[in-house]
Design a protein around this motif. Structure first.
Motif, PDB file in Angstrom:
ATOM      1  N   SER A  33       0.849  -1.185   0.000  1.00 18.55           N
ATOM      2  CA  SER A  33       0.000   0.000   0.000  1.00 18.55           C
ATOM      3  C   SER A  33       0.883   1.232   0.000  1.00 18.55           C
ATOM      4  N   TYR A  35       0.944   5.458   0.801  1.00 19.07           N
ATOM      5  CA  TYR A  35       0.295   6.555   1.506  1.00 19.07           C
ATOM      6  C   TYR A  35       1.073   7.840   1.258  1.00 19.07           C
ATOM      7  N   GLN A  37       1.848  11.523   3.015  1.00 17.35           N
ATOM      8  CA  GLN A  37       1.769  12.247   4.280  1.00 17.35           C
ATOM      9  C   GLN A  37       2.291  13.666   4.080  1.00 17.35           C
ATOM     10  N   GLY A  40       2.573  17.909   8.703  1.00 15.61           N
ATOM     11  CA  GLY A  40       1.602  18.188   9.751  1.00 15.61           C
ATOM     12  C   GLY A  40       0.288  17.439   9.626  1.00 15.61           C
ATOM     13  N   GLN A  41       0.241  16.473   8.728  1.00 14.30           N
ATOM     14  CA  GLN A  41      -0.984  15.693   8.500  1.00 14.30           C
ATOM     15  C   GLN A  41      -0.725  14.211   8.749  1.00 14.30           C
ATOM     16  N   GLY A  42      -1.825  13.473   8.849  1.00 12.33           N
ATOM     17  CA  GLY A  42      -1.692  12.033   8.889  1.00 12.33           C
ATOM     18  C   GLY A  42      -1.578  11.481   7.479  1.00 12.33           C
ATOM     19  N   PRO A  43      -1.110  10.249   7.353  1.00  7.65           N
ATOM     20  CA  PRO A  43      -1.004   9.639   6.031  1.00  7.65           C
ATOM     21  C   PRO A  43      -2.371   9.496   5.363  1.00  7.65           C
ATOM     22  N   PHE A  45      -4.339   7.395   2.208  1.00  3.85           N
ATOM     23  CA  PHE A  45      -4.255   6.201   1.380  1.00  3.85           C
ATOM     24  C   PHE A  45      -4.313   6.567  -0.095  1.00  3.85           C
ATOM     25  N   GLN A  48      -3.573   0.394  -3.181  1.00  4.45           N
ATOM     26  CA  GLN A  48      -2.994  -0.867  -2.735  1.00  4.45           C
ATOM     27  C   GLN A  48      -2.855  -1.805  -3.933  1.00  4.45           C
ATOM     28  N   LEU A  88       5.749  13.380   2.285  1.00  5.47           N
ATOM     29  CA  LEU A  88       6.446  12.124   2.553  1.00  5.47           C
ATOM     30  C   LEU A  88       5.582  10.998   1.999  1.00  5.47           C
ATOM     31  N   LEU A  90       4.882   7.089   1.853  1.00  9.47           N
ATOM     32  CA  LEU A  90       5.137   5.891   2.638  1.00  9.47           C
ATOM     33  C   LEU A  90       4.616   4.657   1.924  1.00  9.47           C
ATOM     34  N   LEU A 103       0.370  -4.016   8.869  1.00 12.79           N
ATOM     35  CA  LEU A 103       1.150  -3.245   7.908  1.00 12.79           C
ATOM     36  C   LEU A 103       2.550  -2.991   8.446  1.00 12.79           C
ATOM     37  N   PHE A 105       5.602  -0.518   7.638  1.00 16.32           N
ATOM     38  CA  PHE A 105       5.898   0.688   6.887  1.00 16.32           C
ATOM     39  C   PHE A 105       7.397   0.858   6.676  1.00 16.32           C
ATOM     40  N   GLY A 106       7.738   1.402   5.507  1.00 17.36           N
ATOM     41  CA  GLY A 106       9.086   1.869   5.271  1.00 17.36           C
ATOM     42  C   GLY A 106       9.259   3.263   5.857  1.00 17.36           C
ATOM     43  N   SER A 107      10.473   3.793   5.749  1.00 16.54           N
ATOM     44  CA  SER A 107      10.776   5.107   6.321  1.00 16.54           C
ATOM     45  C   SER A 107      10.361   6.249   5.407  1.00 16.54           C
TER      46      SER A 107
ATOM     47  N   TYR B  36      -0.756   4.090  15.765  1.00 16.54           N
ATOM     48  CA  TYR B  36       0.591   3.985  15.238  1.00 16.54           C
ATOM     49  C   TYR B  36       1.461   5.070  15.866  1.00 16.54           C
ATOM     50  N   GLY B  41      11.775  11.052  10.931  1.00 17.14           N
ATOM     51  CA  GLY B  41      12.486  10.398   9.849  1.00 17.14           C
ATOM     52  C   GLY B  41      12.192   8.926   9.685  1.00 17.14           C
ATOM     53  N   GLN B  42      11.182   8.454  10.378  1.00 21.13           N
ATOM     54  CA  GLN B  42      10.854   7.033  10.333  1.00 21.13           C
ATOM     55  C   GLN B  42       9.452   6.800   9.792  1.00 21.13           C
ATOM     56  N   GLY B  43       9.201   5.562   9.439  1.00 26.81           N
ATOM     57  CA  GLY B  43       7.848   5.179   9.062  1.00 26.81           C
ATOM     58  C   GLY B  43       6.999   4.969  10.301  1.00 26.81           C
ATOM     59  N   LEU B  44       5.838   4.396  10.109  1.00 24.67           N
ATOM     60  CA  LEU B  44       4.918   4.190  11.216  1.00 24.67           C
ATOM     61  C   LEU B  44       5.053   2.777  11.777  1.00 24.67           C
ATOM     62  N   PHE B  90      -0.479   8.473  15.868  1.00 27.74           N
ATOM     63  CA  PHE B  90      -1.600   8.535  14.944  1.00 27.74           C
ATOM     64  C   PHE B  90      -2.630   7.462  15.276  1.00 27.74           C
ATOM     65  N   LEU B 105      -6.480   2.727   5.255  1.00 26.87           N
ATOM     66  CA  LEU B 105      -6.768   3.266   6.580  1.00 26.87           C
ATOM     67  C   LEU B 105      -6.966   4.771   6.480  1.00 26.87           C
ATOM     68  N   PHE B 107      -6.389   8.044   8.666  1.00 32.89           N
ATOM     69  CA  PHE B 107      -5.607   8.481   9.822  1.00 32.89           C
ATOM     70  C   PHE B 107      -6.083   9.833  10.330  1.00 32.89           C
ATOM     71  N   GLY B 108      -5.898  10.048  11.633  1.00 31.91           N
ATOM     72  CA  GLY B 108      -6.037  11.373  12.184  1.00 31.91           C
ATOM     73  C   GLY B 108      -4.810  12.208  11.857  1.00 31.91           C
ATOM     74  N   LYS B 109      -4.809  13.463  12.298  1.00 30.53           N
ATOM     75  CA  LYS B 109      -3.695  14.354  11.986  1.00 30.53           C
ATOM     76  C   LYS B 109      -2.514  14.172  12.926  1.00 30.53           C
TER      77      LYS B 109
END
Lengths: 114, 117
Positions: A33, A35, A37, A40-43, A45, A48, A88, A90, A103, A105-107, B36, B41-44, B90, B105, B107-109
């Motif tokens: 999948s 995403y 980001q 200042g926000q969430g990821p 979608f 997939q 970003l 993901l 899930l 996740f990568g960086s 999460y 600098g990292q993923g979740l 998150f 999914l 996500f929230g902020k």
């Protein structure tokens, strides 16, 4: 470490250009999948892929497209880049597409569009 | 449409103190809920998830969350925070095919957790 690797880590592009982001899934995972980001926000979608076919898509325009290869690695392609595409990106892999699947996740790849 | 609200953008907690991060969701069917954590600098990384059954869910790193259907909430708690818990948290909601499934999914902020020494 999740075993999910993304490349490149950072990328700078100009508006109107095209970009390809890459993801290598964790060993044995057949679902990926993507995403987005924003700062200042969430990821959010994007889509997939399950066994090389698009299995679901979020609210993103067709200029966002993807591929999944037989080895389950994946690409995200974005055409005609816009300033708002700066974010970003993901990638997340899982064993399957079901609801119970965790899930990994990568960086991420940080894309800046100028 | 499904949505997740995390009312607190930033929370500051002293090391050793207890923590509660709030999450409210909107979903038209039975929700699947997740927390999460994301370090710079990292993923979740998945802390915990709720699909069904016991409404108090235990996760990794000493975190737990409680699903309250009547309040549409899924708050995250930890009895005693450590400096290493400083990160972005998150909350996310998914549907029948989610868990990262075909619906993805929502996500929230996020809530930025700051730990004071």
């Amino acid at each position: 470490e999740t075993g999910v690797t993304q490349s490149p880590t950072h990328l700078i592009k100009t508006r109107g250009q095209q970009v390809t982001l890459r993801c290598s899934s964790q060993s044995g995972h057949n679902t990926v999948s993507w995403y987005q980001q924003a700062l200042g926000q969430g990821p959010q979608f994007i889509f997939q892929y399950y066994r090389e076919e698009e299995n679901g898509r979020g609210n993103f325009p067709p200029r966002f497209s993807g591929l999944q290869f037989p080895n389950y690695s994946s690409e995200l392609n974005v055409n005609a880049l816009e300033l708002d595409d700066s974010a970003l990106y993901l990638c997340a892999s899982s064993l399957a597409a079901g609801r119970d699947e965790k899930l990994f996740f990568g960086s991420g790849t940080q894309l800046s569009v100028l | 449409a499904q949505s997740v609200t995390q009312p607190d953008i930033h929370i500051t907690v002293s090391e050793g103190a207890s923590l509660e991060l709030r999450c409210n969701y909107s979903y038209g069917a039975t929700p699947y809920l997740f927390w999460y954590v994301q370090s710079p600098g990292q993923g979740l990384q998945l802390l915990l998830k709720y699909f069904s059954g016991d409404t108090l869910v235990q996760g990794i790193k000493g975190f737990e969350a409680e699903f309250k259907r009547s309040q549409s909430s899924f708050n995250l708690r930890k009895p005693s925070v450590h400096w290493s818990d400083a990160a972005e948290y998150f909350c996310a909601v998914g549907g029948l095919l989610s868990g990262g499934g075909a619906d993805g999914l929502t996500f929230g902020k996020g809530t930025h957790l700051i730990i004071q020494p």
